[in-house]
Write a protein that holds these residues in place. Sequence first.
Motif, short mmCIF file in Angstrom:
data_model
loop_
_atom_site.label_atom_id
_atom_site.label_comp_id
_atom_site.label_asym_id
_atom_site.label_seq_id
_atom_site.Cartn_x
_atom_site.Cartn_y
_atom_site.Cartn_z
N VAL A 191 9.29 -4.61 6.05
CA VAL A 191 7.91 -4.65 5.56
C VAL A 191 7.08 -5.57 6.44
O VAL A 191 5.94 -5.25 6.81
N ARG A 245 11.03 -0.83 0.55
CA ARG A 245 10.48 -1.83 -0.37
C ARG A 245 11.40 -3.02 -0.63
O ARG A 245 10.92 -4.09 -1.03
N HIS A 283 7.13 7.79 2.56
CA HIS A 283 7.03 6.92 3.73
C HIS A 283 7.48 5.49 3.44
O HIS A 283 8.10 4.85 4.31
N LEU A 284 7.17 4.97 2.27
CA LEU A 284 7.28 3.53 2.06
C LEU A 284 8.38 3.08 1.10
O LEU A 284 8.83 1.93 1.18
N LEU A 293 4.65 3.47 10.64
CA LEU A 293 6.11 3.35 10.53
C LEU A 293 6.81 3.09 11.86
O LEU A 293 8.01 2.78 11.87
N ILE A 312 7.19 -4.08 -1.55
CA ILE A 312 6.09 -3.13 -1.66
C ILE A 312 6.10 -2.64 -3.10
O ILE A 312 7.15 -2.31 -3.65
N CYS A 363 3.04 9.01 0.18
CA CYS A 363 3.10 7.55 0.18
C CYS A 363 4.51 7.06 -0.17
O CYS A 363 5.09 6.22 0.52
#
Length: 324
Positions: free
Chosen positions: A97, A91, A86-87, A303, A123, A83
Amino acid sequence: MKNFKDKECERQTRLITEGDIFEGTAGGARFMGKERPFVLTEGKNNLYAPIGEYVISYFKDNRISWWRGRRPTGHILSSQMACLNHLFALRKNPDAVLAMLNGIRNEFTEVLPITSDKDNGYIAFEVVSDSDYLNEGEPNRGSNCTSVDALALAKHKSGETWLIPIEWKYTERYNNQDKSMEDRPNESKGTNGKGNERMSRYTNLIDSSKQLKSLSSYQGSLYYFEPFYQLMRQTLWAEQMVSHKNQERLKADNYLHIHIIPNENDELLHKRYKVSGKGMEESWREMLSDQSKYVIIDPAKLLEPVKSLYPQLFTYLSKRYWDL
């Protein structure tokens, strides 16, 4: 035939020997009392290199617990690491986003900063409510309560503010353990003390839920088998966040529950669950009143809308997780 978890473990263990993905870190660290070739000796290098130090600082500043320890795990199949990998790089970028969310459902006009973090971004990770609405005790990020792996906050085209809780899965698969009939440690077998405690927490909330369907009896029901037990609690969490928006820092009028699962994870997605006799998605959707509030998506597809913005990240994720 090897299952998805075994195939991913073999593939990622080979990446350890190649050296570049994990910054030359060796495998063989101890995990559950035994040295394992698929556990890195330096957990920080389980993170995408450009974000490693920032992630560690983020967890420290926001007092977030790491999975199974005080430091980033070296387990290469950790969904927490997946997680973050990937993110986390996205953020601070509201345009990225927003593009990612609109790739799921093209209904959002802007994303809002997550003010519950010390260092506001768009995020947040291991998010909990400010107050306990699920009868679980004081919320602690990352441990001993219902939380969401990642969360965004967005303006919907309707003018409403929406919570976007994200649950991340990688190689997870689940047995047929009934959490409504679990004993406490040192308790007589069949007493079901722990299971009864769980049901006492959530029964009234499920009965009052607009999204979850009420049942005549909850013992032995789908709500108390994984992965549905986790989905049930997160659904209640999102509903309660909306219901108590005036008391929460994260104020939202509605929500969209996102479930990230690799398409190849047949053992999670397509297993016939004993409690329902059906696959995961069909089983869970039968418990939901509004199907539009729940979406499953593959991580590579999630993504895809930001591929041109993060070419180096895409190269890393493709080799590390997507095998593209």
